[in-house]
Every structure is written in structure tokens, then in C-alpha cells.
Design a protein around this motif. Sequence first.
Motif, mmCIF file in Angstrom:
data_model
loop_
_atom_site.group_PDB
_atom_site.id
_atom_site.type_symbol
_atom_site.label_atom_id
_atom_site.label_comp_id
_atom_site.label_asym_id
_atom_site.label_seq_id
_atom_site.Cartn_x
_atom_site.Cartn_y
_atom_site.Cartn_z
ATOM 1 N N UNK A 1 26.306 40.505 43.448
ATOM 2 C CA UNK A 1 27.184 39.671 44.273
ATOM 3 C C UNK A 1 28.628 40.152 44.197
ATOM 4 N N UNK A 2 29.384 40.057 45.312
ATOM 5 C CA UNK A 2 30.767 40.542 45.326
ATOM 6 C C UNK A 2 31.654 39.855 44.296
ATOM 7 N N UNK A 3 31.483 38.546 44.097
ATOM 8 C CA UNK A 3 32.317 37.859 43.121
ATOM 9 C C UNK A 3 31.997 38.313 41.705
ATOM 10 N N UNK A 4 30.742 38.712 41.480
ATOM 11 C CA UNK A 4 30.359 39.229 40.168
ATOM 12 C C UNK A 4 30.999 40.594 39.933
ATOM 13 N N UNK A 5 30.982 41.440 40.943
ATOM 14 C CA UNK A 5 31.624 42.751 40.828
ATOM 15 C C UNK A 5 33.132 42.597 40.636
#
Length: 855
Positions: A363-367
Amino acid sequence: MTALRSVIALREHHAAQKAELHRKFSNPAKAAPLLQALAHLTDRTLIELWDRHGFESDMLLVAVGGYGRGELYPYSDIDLLMLLPDQPSPALLEKLEIFIGELWDIGLEVGHSVRTLPDCLAEAEKDITVQTALLESRCLTGDRQRFTEFRDTVHRHIDPKEFFDAKLLEQQARYARFQNATYKLEPNVKEAPGGLRDLHLIGWIGSALGLGNNWRKLAALGMLTHEESQKLRRAERVLRCIRIQLHWTAKRHEDRILFDYQNPMAADFGYVDNQKQRASEQLMAQYYLAARIVSQLTPLLVRALRTQIFSQIGVEVTPLNERFQLRGPVLEITRPDVFQQDPSAILELFLVFEQENYAADIAPETLRALWHARSRIDDEFRANPRNKELFIDLFRQPAGLTRIMRRMNQYGVLGRYIPEFGKIVGRMQHDLFHVYTVDEHTLMVLRNVRRFAVAAFTHEYPFCSRLIAEFDRPETLYIAALFHDIGKGRGGDHSELGEKIAADFCNEHPIDPEDRKLIPWLVKHHLVMSSFAQKRDVYDPEVVEEFANLVGDQRHLVALYLLTVADIRGTSPKVWNAWKAKLLEDLYKATQRFLSARSMPVQSWLEDRQAEALRLLRLYGLRDDAHQTFWDQLDTIYFLRHDAREIAWHTRQLFSRIDTDVPVVRAKLSESGEGLQVLVYTKDAADLFARICAFFEKAGYSIFDAHIHTTRHGYALDSFYVYIPDHQKDGYRDLIGYVEYELANQIARQAPLTPPGKARLSRQLKHFPIQPRVEISADERGGKYQVLSITAGDRTGLLSTIAGILAANRIEIQSAKIMTLGERAEDNFLISGQILGDERSVRHLEGDLLAALQL
């Protein structure tokens, strides 16, 4: 009303204004505003010329593509759409043709289309490239209301989901063309991963969604943080300025930062050589940093756009543990502060991603959280036993290793966990055969070893796949691949430096005690097998015994063989070939036999080889004693330097013409399928080798190996292995006939040797010349032979030049190992001659060779 200028006046005015813009933005580092200025200048020129022709107002002149974005690089094409209300009449088409011709007369390189709105929609339906170009349309002149209607219609006909998927597939295909490598030594600033095209992709998808036609508008919507936006803005500016200066330097549309341009561009940017880096390396370091930021941050925007297109409502959430969960096929953290509260989760993220078969993405927020938490990887983090276990576990998983190692490098995790790896990120290597930076090459090698173990790729190298399938703890090979070049850029022998780094790493991590020794050994010796195969005679039992004593056992042999194949394949597509594969495999099998027997007397080798040759001869119906007269003229050295298949082939061709006065030349397609094996049998002469080399060089064929032998009764029995140019491979039967007839004639004529013409240097050698090296030393095994080692920049006529000098000094060549690594030639000759016993004569010979090798 202002008088309209002639085409000549327009051309002169446009050229003068363009030159003025070049002067105005002469500082390459501050040239980004030039893009809009060039677009505006071109707008004015096009509009004036359009007005000269008096086209009707319902005809629109529309800028599309990159020009439609309002950006124009100095030598980029100008993409235009002439939008008509109806199908054009012949008179109008003729008028438009004149208009287009005048554009070229002015000096504008134009890509154009003439269409109605239905034509545009039909073409866009068939071609995603046309659809993309129309998204970036901008009206230059004509009825603005009609243009607004045109643009709105185009947008209504775009399905955001289909468009998104198509553009992502297009990006994957583009990445594949560049081997998914961000850090190539001559990167494409526009198309390569991390290049400007990745930023364009964001604008296209955003435009299709109606969110804005560039990444800055998406950032303003909160899809990037302020810090991320600033980093991406700087990276975009660097890439733009480099591409602008690349165009000016090349004086044409060029997007590859070739070696030809790196030095002058570096000077233009104000870089100068220092003790640590060349000016060009400093410039490229800026490029790599910018490309890295683009490759880190644009995926965040792509994934954010995906959530805009594909609804997340109803997507099942699957908890994995208290730190991670799957939202559909996307892996994400359970709360924003996971990495801050538990830094070990940084490595756990990648391990979970490997282990979860259903995880297709992160997920982008995880990255984003990962990227901002990477500073938590410090000495305390590296000393944590849990983190050491997690890191080694990454290499033990059945799938996903290559992908996660690239991700870890992309987001700075790998270089922080192994600080020595961080020092090779973006490090260039000017050895004329690597095409990647050190870290990119390392990940390529890791990928190659990993592919040996993946069932889907067993067709590529089935022998390697079989070996790795039987290899206990294959993670040993993956770790060795990661460390094999880690000592580069530190001064000294990178293999020995890397051995120490790898040993320290292994001793600090939960690795099997046996492999704690094997991994550093592989790092230290990772170039040895290649050197033996390409510089020594792999069919000589003494060479095999020496190599076997080095590797010691079967596990070391298998590991070194697999790493060597992966390493050579990871340097450049041009370096690996079937002949190198055959030499390595033959050396492996010969060493395996020696290790199995623990000892194999030379006589046993000889008898086995002769027995196999006789078996092959019987398959062709030769009587049992047909070979005897021919073999009586051959000494032990011949049988030790040729394998059974070669011996059988030579015998079939020559047993009935042992004392022939006519040169015998026979050729066949080599077993590798990449070249010809050529047999030459004739009365020996001092200049024979030089004469044969000159023939092949003049014909455009490269010699990559040669076995030179003189029979007991004074005949030369020589075998050459030559590459066939790609355009001649389909007609190899005609080629064989040509070689057999023409080479035999040239040998028989004994015409005076003509010196090779002036060699044309490759562009790599022009900018990164190799200082020639010549060394003559005693053969390690003693005897009457000397070893001549030559390193030089490869060029046409190199081999015949060397051979001519040796012939003039009455030096006999016993064997030749011709190794070409990209633009670098590393040739070894076993030689004999009376002058080699005199030190002064040897120094004089070395001087003659050095003088001839200077570029």
C-alpha cells in the motif's frame, strides 16, 4: 494589420529566437524554464504561418503530446493535430500539405495528423498512444468553443479503469526494455525506469480522472506530503535540465546519456575531476539520485490514483498479525506508527510480502511510512538478533527475493542495513563491459542466480537449474551474489576487500557454519572460474587439476560455477554467449570428474579421450585402423588440447591427406550455434597465423578461440572458432563454402601481408581509453613455452596486428585464447621462439607490441 512574414523570414526569426533562448538559459542547472519558452516561441511561429494560409476558423490547429503539455525540448518533435469539421477536399489537403512542407522549411520537425473528431475517437479506441496524445491537447488557433467541445468529448470516451490498466501495462513493457534497471551507465533520461516518462504517466492518469494533468496538481490534493513534493520537484528539475543539455550537446533529439556526451555535459554543468570522482561521475550521480527519487515517489502517486479509480468499498481485510494486514491483494500496516514503534517491522514487511502468496503490492501509505522510517536502521538496529534473523530469512523464501531486494534498494533499506552496500549504490564502472552501476549489476546477478531456482525459467539454463535444485541451502548463493562486488570503489583488489566484508557479515548472522566460510570464499574467487575458462586451456588435465585443487570439493565447484554464470550474464547482454557457456560447462564437468576420482593421471585422460574419439569415428564407418597413420604424426600435447569430438572431426577430414601439398580448410557450425569452427591444415609457415587472422578480420568475423598445433612432420593443424555476423546466420551453408574456398586460396597464394587499415574506435574507447598492457612470462608449468598476455581496447585488425609482429620476430604461437569483454580485449598466447631466451629481445618485443596497440 501586421504584415505576415515570408517563410524565409520566419525561419530566420525562429532560429535567432531559439539561439537567444539558448543564451538566456545558458546555465544548464537553471534551464528548466526554457521548456515553456521554446513552446511559446514555436506557438507564435506556427500561428503566424497558419494565418498566412488563411484557413477557416472552424479548422483547429492543436498541439498534442509533449508539445501539448506546453513543454518543448530543444530538438524534440512537434506533434500537431489539424482538426477538421468534415472530411477534407482534395484542394484543402493540398493546401495542408503546403503548410506542412513550409514547417519543415522553417526547420521544425513535425509529426502531424489530419483528422475529424470521429476519426480521432476511432483512432483513440484502437491505439492507447493516440488516446494519450489527445489527453494532452492544447489549442493553438481556431474556434476555442469547438476545441472545448472536442476536449470534453475525448475525455467522455475514456474509460479510466481501462486507461489505467493499459498505461500500467505499457509501463511494464517499457521497464522490461531496460531490464527494469534504473542505474544503467548510459541511461535513457526519458524512457528508463525513474525517467521523465514516469512523471508523464502520473499526469496522463490524473488527466483521465479529471484530477489534473501533472503530478504537482495531484500533490496539491494531498497525495504527497510537502517534503515528498519538494524532493520530487527537485528531481524533476534535474532530469529536465539534463535532457535539455543533452539535446544541446548532441545537436539533435537524443535521450540516451551516452558516454560521448557525459564529459562535455559535466563540464557545462561546472563539474571538474577530483581525487574521488570524475566530473562525468558527479553529473551521473545527480541523475541517479533524481531517478531514484522518481522511482520511489511516483509509485505512491500511482497507487493513490488506483484507489481513486477502483473503489475500496467492500474490499476484504485479512489480518496477518498485529502489524500487517491484507486489504484485498495489497499489504499494509495496521496503524501509521508501526515502523516507529517497532523498527524491526521494516524488515518484517518485506518478509511478509515474500511469504504471502496473495500479496500483489504494498500500500502507498505503507511505503510512505517505510520511507520516512528508514533512518531507524542504525547500529542498534543492525545489532538486534531479531533483525539479523529476519534479514537472513528473506533469502530462504521460495519466491519474491529479487523483487523485494529491488524494493529494499529503491527505498534505501538495503544500503542502510548493509552500509557497505550503500557505498556502491549508483557507483559507475568504466571497464567497457559492464553496462550497469555496481549495485544494479549486483541485483542483476542475484536475479540470475534466483532464476536458476525458479521452475518457470528452467528452459533458460537447464543445467544450472538442475545443479541448484540439488544444492543444499541455496540462500548461500544468493548472499554471495549480493556481496560479490561489494568491495568495489575502495581501492585495491575488490575481491579480497569483499571477502572481508562478507566474512564479517556472515560471522554476525545466523548462517550455517559451513556457509560462513563458503560465502566469503565465493566472493574472493568469483572471477577465478571465468579466468580459467577464458584464458586457460580447459581441456588440459594439468589446468583442470590446478582448478580442482582450488575449489577442493563438489559444493564449492557447483557454487562457483552458478555464481560465475550469473555474474557474466549480469554484466552486459553482449558479454555472455554460448561459447563462454560451453567453456564453463566443460571446465565444470572436467573438474567434477577429477574430484570424483581424486586423482587422474595424464595417461588416463589421454586414453579416455582417444577411446571416445575412436568410438565417434566408428559411427562414420571408418575402419578401425584408418586413424593410425594420422595419429602417428600427433604428439601428446595435441590430444590433451583437443576434446574427443574435435579429434574425431580432424581425423575424418585429414586421415587420407596427411602429406597434401594443397591447404585444407574445413568449416562447420559450432556446437553452440553462434559461430563457425574452422580447421586449417597446411605446411607450417611463420606468418600463417597472421594470414588467417587477416582473412577473418577482413571478412568481418571475430576470432574468439584458436588451437594452434604443429605435427611431427611440420604441418600446421589449427582450429579457429569465429563468430558469424547476425545478418549472415541464416545463410551459414553459403558462408561455410566461402570460408573453405577463399581461405584455402589465400593461404596457397602466399601473397605479402598487408598491414591492417586504421581501426575505427568505438565511442566507448574514445572517451574511456584502455592503457594497453603487454606481459611475457614463463609458462607456470615450465618447459619451452612462454605466456604472452595482452590487454587492450578491442578494434578491427587487433589480432592480425599482434600476429604480424610475432611472425616478424619468428615467434611461434602454440595456442591462443581470445577474450573480448565488451570493448575490452584480453588475449593470451602460448608462444615459443629463439629470442624469448634473451631478456633484451623480450623487452624490445614488448615495446613493439605496446606501440602497435596504442589507440
